[in-house]
Structure formats: structure tokens, C-alpha cells
Design a protein around this motif. Structure first.
Motif, short mmCIF file in Angstrom:
data_model
loop_
_atom_site.label_atom_id
_atom_site.label_comp_id
_atom_site.label_asym_id
_atom_site.label_seq_id
_atom_site.Cartn_x
_atom_site.Cartn_y
_atom_site.Cartn_z
N UNK A 1 38.24 -14.13 -16.79
CA UNK A 1 39.56 -13.62 -16.38
C UNK A 1 40.64 -14.63 -16.76
N UNK A 2 40.33 -15.91 -16.61
CA UNK A 2 41.27 -16.96 -16.98
C UNK A 2 41.61 -16.88 -18.48
N UNK A 3 40.58 -16.71 -19.30
CA UNK A 3 40.78 -16.60 -20.76
C UNK A 3 41.56 -15.35 -21.13
N UNK A 4 41.29 -14.25 -20.42
CA UNK A 4 41.83 -12.95 -20.81
C UNK A 4 43.06 -12.53 -20.00
N UNK A 5 43.57 -13.40 -19.15
CA UNK A 5 44.66 -13.02 -18.24
C UNK A 5 45.88 -12.48 -18.98
N UNK A 6 46.25 -13.14 -20.07
CA UNK A 6 47.44 -12.70 -20.82
C UNK A 6 47.22 -11.32 -21.42
N UNK A 7 46.01 -11.07 -21.93
CA UNK A 7 45.71 -9.75 -22.52
C UNK A 7 45.73 -8.67 -21.43
N UNK A 8 45.17 -8.98 -20.25
CA UNK A 8 45.17 -8.00 -19.15
C UNK A 8 46.60 -7.66 -18.73
N UNK A 9 47.45 -8.68 -18.67
CA UNK A 9 48.84 -8.46 -18.29
C UNK A 9 49.58 -7.67 -19.39
N UNK A 10 49.25 -7.96 -20.65
CA UNK A 10 49.86 -7.21 -21.76
C UNK A 10 49.46 -5.73 -21.70
N UNK A 11 48.20 -5.46 -21.35
CA UNK A 11 47.76 -4.07 -21.21
C UNK A 11 48.46 -3.39 -20.02
N UNK A 12 48.71 -4.17 -18.97
CA UNK A 12 49.33 -3.64 -17.75
C UNK A 12 50.83 -3.41 -17.93
N UNK A 13 51.42 -4.10 -18.89
CA UNK A 13 52.87 -4.07 -19.05
C UNK A 13 53.45 -2.68 -19.29
N UNK A 14 52.89 -1.88 -20.24
CA UNK A 14 53.49 -0.56 -20.48
C UNK A 14 53.19 0.49 -19.41
N UNK A 15 52.11 0.29 -18.63
CA UNK A 15 51.71 1.37 -17.70
C UNK A 15 51.58 0.90 -16.25
N UNK A 16 51.88 -0.38 -15.99
CA UNK A 16 51.75 -0.89 -14.62
C UNK A 16 52.87 -1.85 -14.28
N UNK B 1 46.47 8.94 -17.20
CA UNK B 1 46.19 8.37 -15.89
C UNK B 1 46.46 9.38 -14.78
N UNK B 2 45.51 9.47 -13.85
CA UNK B 2 45.68 10.39 -12.72
C UNK B 2 45.73 9.65 -11.38
N UNK B 3 45.55 8.33 -11.42
CA UNK B 3 45.59 7.53 -10.19
C UNK B 3 46.36 6.24 -10.45
N UNK B 4 46.87 5.66 -9.38
CA UNK B 4 47.52 4.35 -9.50
C UNK B 4 48.90 4.44 -10.11
N UNK B 5 49.45 3.25 -10.36
CA UNK B 5 50.82 3.13 -10.87
C UNK B 5 50.99 3.87 -12.19
N UNK B 6 49.98 3.81 -13.04
CA UNK B 6 50.07 4.43 -14.37
C UNK B 6 50.23 5.95 -14.29
N UNK B 7 49.76 6.57 -13.20
CA UNK B 7 49.83 8.03 -13.09
C UNK B 7 51.29 8.53 -13.02
N UNK B 8 52.20 7.65 -12.59
CA UNK B 8 53.63 8.05 -12.52
C UNK B 8 54.19 8.34 -13.91
N UNK B 9 53.55 7.78 -14.95
CA UNK B 9 54.06 7.95 -16.32
C UNK B 9 53.63 9.27 -16.95
N UNK B 10 52.67 9.95 -16.31
CA UNK B 10 52.20 11.22 -16.87
C UNK B 10 51.64 11.03 -18.26
N UNK B 11 52.11 11.86 -19.20
CA UNK B 11 51.57 11.83 -20.57
C UNK B 11 51.87 10.52 -21.29
N UNK B 12 52.88 9.79 -20.83
CA UNK B 12 53.21 8.51 -21.49
C UNK B 12 52.13 7.45 -21.26
N UNK B 13 51.21 7.71 -20.32
CA UNK B 13 50.10 6.76 -20.11
C UNK B 13 49.02 6.91 -21.18
#
Length: 199
Positions: free
Chosen positions: A18-33, A163-175
Motif C-alpha cells: 500500500x505504501x508503494x502504491x499509495x499514489x496510484x490508488x489516490x490517482x485512481x480515486x481522483x476522478x471518481x472519489x 459504479x452503483x455503490x459509494x462515492x463513485x455512484x454519484x457520477x453515474x455513467x461518468x464512472x
């Protein structure tokens, strides 16, 4: 058979990953979370590794239960309660034995995944960590390496889902078109398990 030391090494390997991949996880979370998935999990698993070094529980179940409690107390957002529930429920299902078999671990993890599904209300196909965990646990009967492969493929397969659950679900088709960060971090957890098993 798997002892407490194996489970401590699993949690430590997860923390390092997780320490190594933290930046990538946050980058993935950026557009949908909330763009904090990597940093949140990094803080949580760093605390888990430190706590396990101090306390060194002597059974597999106790290791995971303590790790789960630590995640819940240190991680904000949804990932702390979800990962905390996964590990605590798995630990509880393992019971008080000093060693557990791979089959017992697979059964206990399944109980943990079901607890997460109940807590978050998510099912396979909803573009969450569940999309990774269900096939990984199913493959665990074949071995740790098979579980890692299933997890990694499943995380990638969340990209075309809506996405149908969580923060990403608010984006609908944009997720659609974004790999889910929770499914990705769940794959890191399973990959760390395969790593410490030597498979």
C-alpha cells in the motif's frame, strides 16, 4: 499450516505494498472519489504494522482482529470500516487456534467478505472491492497464486463498469472507464497474501 507469524507477515507485506502504491490508488480515486484512498489506506496499514510489532498477537485470528480494529480507528472515509470489518470478521471466523489451514483461511475470508457486503450493501458488479474479493476467495481453494491472478484480473475488469455503490455512484455513467480504487487495493491485499506464502 499457517501460524500467527504468517499472518503478521501478510499484514506487513500489505502495508509495504500500500505504501508503494499509495499514489496510484489516490490517482485512481481522483476522478471518481475523494482522491484520498491511497493516503487513507497508507496511514491505516502503517498503523497496523506498527501495532503488530508492539503487541505481537499469538494466534492468526488475533492478528487479523487487531489489524481490523486498528484500521477502523485510524482510517477515515469508507475504506477504514470496510477493510476493518473484512479483517475483524475473518479473524473472528478463524477462532482461537494457534494454526489454521489454507481451507480454514478461505472459509474465514468468505465470512469476512460477506460481512463487508452486508455493511456496504455492495454486490459483485457494483464496482467496489467486492468485485475483487469474491473471485479471489473463490480461487483461493486452488492456491494463493490463483487467488492473486483472479484478484488482479477482477480489479482491471471494474474499468468498464458503472459504479452503483459509494462515492463513485454519484457520477453515474461518468464512472465508466475508470478502474475502481477499492477493487485495486483489495488486489494488493490478496497479492501480499500470495507473496508471503511463497507462491
Amino acid at each position: 499450516m499457517l501460524d500467527a507469524d504468517f499472518f503478521r507477515r501478510w499484514m506487513t507485506a500489505t502495508a509495504a505494498s500500500v505504501d508503494r502504491e499509495a499514489e496510484r490508488l489516490t490517482a485512481l480515486d481522483s476522478p471518481i472519489g475523494d482522491a484520498d484512498h491511497g493516503s487513507n489506506l497508507q496511514r491505516g496499514f502503517t498503523a497496523v504494522a506498527a501495532t503488530l510489532e508492539e503487541e505481537a498477537p499469538d494466534t492468526p485470528g488475533a492478528v487479523l482482529t487487531l489489524a481490523g480494529r486498528r484500521l477502523i480507528s485510524t482510517v477515515g472515509g469508507a475504506s477504514g470500516p470496510l477493510y476493518g470489518t473484512l479483517l475483524r470478521r475473518t479473524g473472528k471466523a478463524l477462532g482461537d487456534g494457534g494454526e489454521v489451514s489454507e481451507e480454514q483461511l478461505a472459509e474465514a475470508l468468505r465470512a469476512g467478505v460477506e460481512a463487508v457486503m452486508t455493511l456496504g450493501g455492495a454486490a459483485p458488479g457494483d464496482k467496489t472491492m467486492i468485485d475483487t474479493l469474491v473471485p479471489a476467495v473463490d480461487a483461493l481453494g486452488t492456491g494463493f497464486a490463483a487467488a492473486r491472478t483472479a484478484a488482479e484480473q477482477a480489479a482491471l475488469a471494474t474499468t468498464p463498469l458503472q459504479a452503483r455503490k459509494g462515492r463513485a455512484s454519484y457520477l453515474g455513467e461518468r464512472s465508466i472507464g475508470h478502474q475502481d480504487p477499492g477493487a485495486t487495493s483489495a488486489a494488493l491485499l490478496i497479492a501480499a497474501l500470495a507473496e508471503v506464502s511463497g507462491e
